[in-house]
Motif scaffolding. Structure first.
Motif, PDB file in Angstrom:
ATOM      1  N   ALA A  16      46.356  32.023  43.864  1.00 29.07           N
ATOM      2  CA  ALA A  16      47.061  31.363  42.767  1.00 29.07           C
ATOM      3  C   ALA A  16      46.305  30.122  42.297  1.00 29.07           C
ATOM      4  O   ALA A  16      46.327  29.789  41.111  1.00 29.07           O
ATOM      5  N   ARG A  17      45.615  29.439  43.196  1.00 27.99           N
ATOM      6  CA  ARG A  17      44.925  28.197  42.857  1.00 27.99           C
ATOM      7  C   ARG A  17      43.523  28.427  42.300  1.00 27.99           C
ATOM      8  O   ARG A  17      43.028  27.621  41.511  1.00 27.99           O
ATOM      9  N   ARG A  19      42.563  31.605  40.990  1.00 25.06           N
ATOM     10  CA  ARG A  19      42.760  32.630  39.956  1.00 25.06           C
ATOM     11  C   ARG A  19      41.710  33.741  40.010  1.00 25.06           C
ATOM     12  O   ARG A  19      41.681  34.608  39.134  1.00 25.06           O
ATOM     13  N   ARG A  20      40.874  33.732  41.000  1.00 25.16           N
ATOM     14  CA  ARG A  20      39.866  34.794  41.146  1.00 25.16           C
ATOM     15  C   ARG A  20      39.785  35.205  42.616  1.00 25.16           C
ATOM     16  O   ARG A  20      39.871  34.355  43.512  1.00 25.16           O
ATOM     17  N   PHE A  51      50.436  39.430  40.992  1.00 26.65           N
ATOM     18  CA  PHE A  51      49.428  38.972  40.037  1.00 26.65           C
ATOM     19  C   PHE A  51      49.120  40.077  39.036  1.00 26.65           C
ATOM     20  O   PHE A  51      49.203  41.263  39.362  1.00 26.65           O
ATOM     21  N   HIS A  53      46.108  41.026  35.872  1.00 24.38           N
ATOM     22  CA  HIS A  53      44.805  40.661  35.324  1.00 24.38           C
ATOM     23  C   HIS A  53      44.956  40.264  33.860  1.00 24.38           C
ATOM     24  O   HIS A  53      45.652  40.913  33.083  1.00 24.38           O
ATOM     25  N   ILE A  57      41.007  36.878  34.723  1.00 24.35           N
ATOM     26  CA  ILE A  57      41.738  35.871  35.509  1.00 24.35           C
ATOM     27  C   ILE A  57      43.006  36.507  36.059  1.00 24.35           C
ATOM     28  O   ILE A  57      43.679  37.274  35.359  1.00 24.35           O
ATOM     29  N   THR A  59      46.715  36.088  36.978  1.00 21.56           N
ATOM     30  CA  THR A  59      47.835  35.222  36.628  1.00 21.56           C
ATOM     31  C   THR A  59      49.081  35.662  37.391  1.00 21.56           C
ATOM     32  O   THR A  59      49.391  36.860  37.434  1.00 21.56           O
TER      33      THR A  59
END
Length: 282
Positions: A16-17, A19-20, A51, A53, A57, A59
């Motif tokens: 989450a921090r 994003r990849r 999450f 895509h 990224i 999200t």
């Protein structure tokens, strides 16, 4: 069904921090395959997609935001635990439970305690007055003061902090006319009890008027004029109304040992109390 644990949530927070996947992998020190597998495991356990895509990224979804919010709270709690334990090693703060026989607490430690607490305002001292040997191994106390080195609790850390001399005391100097104040059968193995037993055996006219199960009771009985008894010189010499009947030299000496559990001896609060006790006892 498998359980969700904190280690799973670490992967969710890292993703989450960053994003990849690659960023989370670098942050956690693992490869990208491991990150992808752990995220898939969490989604499978929760039966929800966390999450999605978006232009390369990742999200968080609505479900993902809920999990992230809860995981951040857990992270704060975990960090608080780590900080508390770390600070416990360095900061002289918190509770320390000390056990000793009532005589030592009442006449040696407690009179010295106000000055110590004034200089250690974040410490809380719990005093357990007990003539029995409360177990440091079983965490009945953090620190114990005993009149003998422990032989049954081999894992304990023990150091001799003082020698206690004993003499015969009473409120009258009429030595042979006074009955003895001694101990009941439970304490017949103690050195000062054995000494008095021998003294009575050597004098057919002597007798025991009072039997007690604690040294502080013996001291109070002597001060009440009920007879004579063997008492620590360090305490009895400071009481104006008491006479030392057995002469200038002590008739018996006993070792005083400070006992602490090895898992606690490195804690700053425990070290502070141990150091104070040693200073008071010497």
């Amino acid at each position: 069904m498998q359980e969700l644990d904190w280690d799973d949530l670490r992967y969710v927070l890292s993703l989450a921090r960053t994003r990849r996947i690659s960023g989370a992998a670098k942050k956690l020190g693992v490869n990208t395959t491991t990150v992808a597998r752990r995220i898939a495991r969490v989604e499978e356990l929760l039966r929800a997609r966390l999450f999605e895509h978006n232009a390369g990224i990742l999200t968080p979804t609505n479900c993902g935001q809920i999990v992230i919010s809860r995981a951040e709270r857990i992270e704060l709690d975990v960090d608080a635990v780590k900080e508390s334990v770390t600070n416990a090693d360095r900061v002289e703060a918190g509770k320390v439970r000390v056990t000793a026989m009532p005589l030592l607490l009442n006449h040696i430690l407690i009179p010295a305690l106000p000055a110590f607490l004034r200089s250690h305002g974040r410490l809380q001292i719990e005093l357990a007055a007990d003539p029995r040997n409360l177990s440091v191994t079983n965490r009945e106390a953090d620190i114990a003061l005993r009149m003998a080195r422990p032989d049954s609790e081999c894992r304990l850390v023990a150091r001799r902090v003082a020698m206690f001399d004993y003499a015969v005391y009473a409120t009258s100097n009429m030595n042979h006319a006074l009955p003895w104040i001694t101990y009941d059968a439970t304490w017949s193995h103690l050195p000062h009890t054995r000494w008095m037993a021998k003294a009575m055996a050597s004098d057919p006219e002597s007798e025991a008027s009072v039997r007690v199960n604690d040294s502080d009771l013996a001291l109070h009985a002597v001060r009440a004029g009920l007879g004579r008894s063997l008492l620590p010189c360090r305490i009895a010499d400071k009481i104006p109304e008491l006479y030392r009947l057995s002469g200038a030299r002590p008739v018996l000496s006993r070792e005083m040992w400070l006992i602490v559990h090895p898992d606690l001896k490195h804690l700053a609060r425990v070290r502070a109390v141990m150091s104070w006790i040693e200073q008071v006892m010497t």
